[in-house]
Design a protein around this motif. Sequence first.
Motif, short mmCIF file in Angstrom:
data_model
loop_
_atom_site.label_atom_id
_atom_site.label_comp_id
_atom_site.label_asym_id
_atom_site.label_seq_id
_atom_site.Cartn_x
_atom_site.Cartn_y
_atom_site.Cartn_z
N GLU A 1 0.82 -1.21 0.00
CA GLU A 1 0.00 0.00 0.00
C GLU A 1 0.86 1.26 0.00
OE1 GLU A 1 -3.43 2.10 2.77
OE2 GLU A 1 -2.87 0.01 3.14
N PHE A 2 1.90 1.27 0.85
CA PHE A 2 2.82 2.40 0.95
C PHE A 2 4.11 1.95 0.28
CE2 PHE A 2 -0.24 2.71 4.31
CZ PHE A 2 -0.64 4.02 4.24
N ARG A 3 4.19 2.13 -1.01
CA ARG A 3 5.12 1.44 -1.91
C ARG A 3 6.60 1.78 -1.78
NH1 ARG A 3 2.94 0.03 -7.24
NH2 ARG A 3 4.87 0.97 -7.87
N THR A 4 6.94 2.92 -1.21
CA THR A 4 8.34 3.33 -1.15
C THR A 4 8.85 3.30 0.29
OG1 THR A 4 7.88 5.67 -0.81
CG2 THR A 4 7.98 4.89 -3.11
N ILE A 5 10.15 3.33 0.46
CA ILE A 5 10.74 3.39 1.80
C ILE A 5 10.25 4.65 2.50
CG2 ILE A 5 12.92 3.71 3.05
CD1 ILE A 5 14.18 1.75 0.99
N ASP A 6 10.22 5.78 1.79
CA ASP A 6 9.71 7.03 2.36
C ASP A 6 8.31 6.85 2.94
OD1 ASP A 6 11.71 8.93 2.13
OD2 ASP A 6 10.99 9.73 0.23
N LEU A 7 7.42 6.31 2.13
CA LEU A 7 6.02 6.18 2.55
C LEU A 7 5.84 5.18 3.68
CD1 LEU A 7 4.24 6.39 -0.92
CD2 LEU A 7 4.38 8.17 0.84
N VAL A 8 6.57 4.07 3.64
CA VAL A 8 6.50 3.08 4.72
C VAL A 8 6.95 3.72 6.04
CG1 VAL A 8 7.48 0.92 5.62
CG2 VAL A 8 6.72 1.04 3.24
N CYS A 9 8.09 4.42 6.00
CA CYS A 9 8.61 5.05 7.21
C CYS A 9 7.69 6.14 7.73
CB CYS A 9 10.03 5.58 6.97
SG CYS A 9 11.23 4.25 6.77
N GLU A 10 7.13 6.93 6.84
CA GLU A 10 6.18 7.97 7.27
C GLU A 10 4.97 7.36 7.94
OE1 GLU A 10 5.16 10.57 4.00
OE2 GLU A 10 7.27 11.03 3.63
N ARG A 11 4.47 6.30 7.37
CA ARG A 11 3.31 5.62 7.96
C ARG A 11 3.63 5.04 9.34
NH1 ARG A 11 -1.76 3.15 7.12
NH2 ARG A 11 -2.21 2.34 9.17
N LEU A 12 4.77 4.37 9.43
CA LEU A 12 5.15 3.77 10.71
C LEU A 12 5.45 4.83 11.75
CD1 LEU A 12 7.27 0.75 9.49
CD2 LEU A 12 4.95 0.72 10.41
N ALA A 13 6.01 5.96 11.35
CA ALA A 13 6.25 7.06 12.27
C ALA A 13 4.92 7.61 12.79
CB ALA A 13 7.05 8.18 11.60
#
Length: 84
Positions: A68-80
């Motif tokens: 769903e959150f396809r990039t490292i940026d987006l995954v990290c933002e979501r987890l943050a």
Amino acid sequence: MPENTVSDQAMRAFLRSSVARIAKRSVEEIDDETPIQDYGLTSLEVVILSGSLEDEFGLEIDPALVFEFRTIDLVCERLAGDRG
């Protein structure tokens, strides 16, 4: 807030090195804004990556998060966002 910044940096570094290892590339080739699957990871490898992230940081992560959150940026933002 600084704690999340350190965790974010550690998480990004972990994801970059993990994607590089799985994709058989150098860490320098891994860009935080490139979709993770563009590096040739299979669905199974993405699930394994999610599990490794859980183990490394003590998180509960739905493997679908990386889809769903396809990039490292987006995954990290979501987890943050989940931590904050």
